[in-house]
Scaffold this active site. Sequence first.
Site, PDB file in Angstrom:
ATOM      1  N   CYS A 194       3.797  13.428   3.518  1.00 21.35           N
ATOM      2  CA  CYS A 194       4.518  12.368   3.910  1.00 21.35           C
ATOM      3  C   CYS A 194       6.119  12.196   4.143  1.00 21.35           C
ATOM      4  CB  CYS A 194       4.351  11.079   2.958  1.00 21.35           C
ATOM      5  SG  CYS A 194       2.537  10.843   2.581  1.00 21.35           S
TER       6      CYS A 194
ATOM      7  N   HIS B 157       8.304   5.127   5.031  1.00 26.98           N
ATOM      8  CA  HIS B 157       7.041   5.723   5.104  1.00 26.98           C
ATOM      9  C   HIS B 157       5.975   4.574   4.894  1.00 26.98           C
ATOM     10  CE1 HIS B 157       3.497   8.186   5.021  1.00 26.98           C
ATOM     11  NE2 HIS B 157       3.388   8.008   3.464  1.00 26.98           N
TER      12      HIS B 157
ATOM     13  N   ASN C  58      -2.067   4.826   7.289  1.00 31.87           N
ATOM     14  CA  ASN C  58      -0.944   5.924   6.921  1.00 31.87           C
ATOM     15  C   ASN C  58      -0.984   7.017   7.580  1.00 31.87           C
ATOM     16  OD1 ASN C  58       0.434   8.027   5.490  1.00 31.87           O
ATOM     17  ND2 ASN C  58       0.095   7.177   3.531  1.00 31.87           N
TER      18      ASN C  58
HETATM   19  N1  COA Z   1     -13.178   0.059  -1.668  1.00 32.36           N
HETATM   20  C1  COA Z   1     -13.491  -0.533  -2.848  1.00 32.36           C
HETATM   21  N2  COA Z   1     -13.325   0.027  -3.818  1.00 32.36           N
HETATM   22  C2  COA Z   1     -12.447   1.012  -4.116  1.00 32.36           C
HETATM   23  C3  COA Z   1     -11.800   1.468  -3.043  1.00 32.36           C
HETATM   24  C4  COA Z   1     -12.195   1.257  -1.712  1.00 32.36           C
HETATM   25  N3  COA Z   1     -11.635   1.624  -0.671  1.00 32.36           N
HETATM   26  N4  COA Z   1     -11.228   2.715  -3.332  1.00 32.36           N
HETATM   27  C5  COA Z   1     -11.367   2.559  -4.939  1.00 32.36           C
HETATM   28  N5  COA Z   1     -12.083   1.685  -5.150  1.00 32.36           N
HETATM   29  C6  COA Z   1     -12.462   1.068  -6.434  1.00 32.36           C
HETATM   30  C7  COA Z   1     -12.375   2.198  -7.430  1.00 32.36           C
HETATM   31  O1  COA Z   1     -13.636   3.079  -7.570  1.00 32.36           O
HETATM   32  C8  COA Z   1     -12.262   1.486  -8.921  1.00 32.36           C
HETATM   33  O2  COA Z   1     -13.254   0.831  -9.241  1.00 32.36           O
HETATM   34  P1  COA Z   1     -13.734   0.727 -10.800  1.00 32.36           P
HETATM   35  O3  COA Z   1     -12.781  -0.088 -11.379  1.00 32.36           O
HETATM   36  O4  COA Z   1     -14.988   0.297 -10.971  1.00 32.36           O
HETATM   37  O5  COA Z   1     -13.682   2.176 -11.223  1.00 32.36           O
HETATM   38  C9  COA Z   1     -11.182   0.151  -8.342  1.00 32.36           C
HETATM   39  O6  COA Z   1     -11.379   0.157  -6.805  1.00 32.36           O
HETATM   40  C10 COA Z   1      -9.708   0.371  -8.583  1.00 32.36           C
HETATM   41  O7  COA Z   1      -9.476   1.722  -8.238  1.00 32.36           O
HETATM   42  P2  COA Z   1      -7.907   2.233  -8.312  1.00 32.36           P
HETATM   43  O8  COA Z   1      -7.781   3.597  -7.526  1.00 32.36           O
HETATM   44  O9  COA Z   1      -7.452   1.950  -9.592  1.00 32.36           O
HETATM   45  O10 COA Z   1      -7.187   1.269  -7.358  1.00 32.36           O
HETATM   46  P3  COA Z   1      -5.607   0.838  -7.160  1.00 32.36           P
HETATM   47  O11 COA Z   1      -5.422  -0.588  -7.367  1.00 32.36           O
HETATM   48  O12 COA Z   1      -4.792   1.720  -7.527  1.00 32.36           O
HETATM   49  O13 COA Z   1      -5.688   0.990  -5.317  1.00 32.36           O
HETATM   50  C11 COA Z   1      -4.791   2.590  -3.993  1.00 32.36           C
HETATM   51  C12 COA Z   1      -5.996   2.215  -4.787  1.00 32.36           C
HETATM   52  C13 COA Z   1      -5.114   4.032  -3.567  1.00 32.36           C
HETATM   53  C14 COA Z   1      -5.031   1.811  -2.535  1.00 32.36           C
HETATM   54  C15 COA Z   1      -3.456   2.602  -4.560  1.00 32.36           C
HETATM   55  O14 COA Z   1      -3.563   3.306  -5.879  1.00 32.36           O
HETATM   56  C16 COA Z   1      -2.426   3.340  -3.949  1.00 32.36           C
HETATM   57  O15 COA Z   1      -2.143   2.709  -2.751  1.00 32.36           O
HETATM   58  N6  COA Z   1      -1.588   4.121  -4.463  1.00 32.36           N
HETATM   59  C17 COA Z   1      -0.481   4.710  -3.420  1.00 32.36           C
HETATM   60  C18 COA Z   1      -1.141   5.729  -2.674  1.00 32.36           C
HETATM   61  C19 COA Z   1      -0.161   6.143  -1.670  1.00 32.36           C
HETATM   62  O16 COA Z   1       0.470   5.441  -1.249  1.00 32.36           O
HETATM   63  N7  COA Z   1      -0.848   7.357  -1.140  1.00 32.36           N
HETATM   64  C20 COA Z   1       0.173   7.888   0.090  1.00 32.36           C
HETATM   65  C21 COA Z   1       0.786   8.890  -0.331  1.00 32.36           C
HETATM   66  S1  COA Z   1       2.307   8.461  -0.099  1.00 32.36           S
END
Ligand code: COA
Length: 356
Positions: free
Chosen positions: A116, A283, A313
């Site tokens: 990134c 980003h 992204n």
């Molecule tokens: N659709 C539906 N449910 C989803 C899902 C999707 N696409 N992805 C994950 N889930 C579910 C998980 O399985 C989990 O279910 P559970 O509670 O039954 O176990 C629940 O949603 C919460 O998962 P979690 O990973 O804790 O969600 P979150 O609120 O952290 O959101 C991201 C996930 C990835 C969107 C978030 O953490 C994020 O954006 N992080 C930063 C990542 C980033 O910026 N990456 C790029 C690199 S810089």
Amino acid sequence: MVRSKIAGIGYYVPERVVSNDELAGIMDTSDEWIQERTGIQQRRYGKKHEETTTTMAAEATRVACSRAGISPEDIDFIIFATLSPDYYFPGCGVLLQRELGITKKEAGALDIRNQCSGFLYALSIADQFVKTGVYKNVLVVGSEMHSMGLDFSTRGRNVTVIFGDGAGAAIVQPSDDPNRGILTTKLHSDGTYAEKLAFINPGAHGGYHLNKQGETFDFGYPPKDTFGEIFITDKMMADGNYYPNMEGQFVFKLAIQKFPEVIHEALNEVGLNPSDINMLIPHQANLRISQMVQRLLSLRDDQVWNNIQKFGNTTAASVPIALCEAWEAGKIKEGDLVCLAAFGSGFTWGSALIRW
Ligand code: COA
């Protein structure tokens, strides 16, 4: 020492729009979940077997060159940032050179593997080459073809829904105005948590010593005392362990700390404040991250550019695509203070301040 400037910028995104609903048709996710957690409404996917990371970069480069008033043959050095290269090796830098038909000059080509923050690293290197007088026209490009390497089963949904394809390019040249151009770039990394956001297999790690956190991984590699030539094992295939993985919440928490930190660091160096920023191009990791960074820096909506809603992204391509889009929309004018910032896998992060 002369300053360097971005003399021309261009971007390319594939035609095919992929909505959240389309993804919800192939894995267990929903438009509501994706929009609420990430802000993403749609992303673009390249045409399989026709477009690649390199061909998209070439499209963006042609636009950047024409806006800089040069022809691709004038490029003195290529810096290519991507995490989704066409080949394991050689890198996309040389492939882009060939795609542009500019091999005759034998200009150097360098590939950056900083995910990134790749574009920020690439821009900083270009800045060093240009301000020290080594090169006059440095091409900096970020391009990603994520759609070829994502897990489209429900197992991969936390990663797959976030990413999109696209490319952005900039031509870095010496500035004839000492007050305009790149004021500073700041680069950082910390490999402590390298595996928290990573694409580990296939790799030459052999399954051993993958991290220092006391975690062990069994990828089904042959025992230590054999000479192993196997990169993708049956076990990796069975476990689906050949896709990117991410601990989303861990990444989120670190991102909202490091973005403001590295922006403040750059501003402090040149004696400016967040309120002096005319346009922050973060980003496009997650709209919630950008909004949090905006709040932490007390910036107004018109001081921050977000387009993750449309493109997802695009990793190394996200900063140049967003920069170019903001510029095309007339939101970046001569004399404006533009701040670029990125954080991502590695972890690596960085910022740049540009007097446009
Ligand atoms: N659709 C539906 N449910 C989803 C899902 C999707 N696409 N992805 C994950 N889930 C579910 C998980 O399985 C989990 O279910 P559970 O509670 O039954 O176990 C629940 O949603 C919460 O998962 P979690 O990973 O804790 O969600 P979150 O609120 O952290 O959101 C991201 C996930 C990835 C969107 C978030 O953490 C994020 O954006 N992080 C930063 C990542 C980033 O910026 N990456 C790029 C690199 S810089």
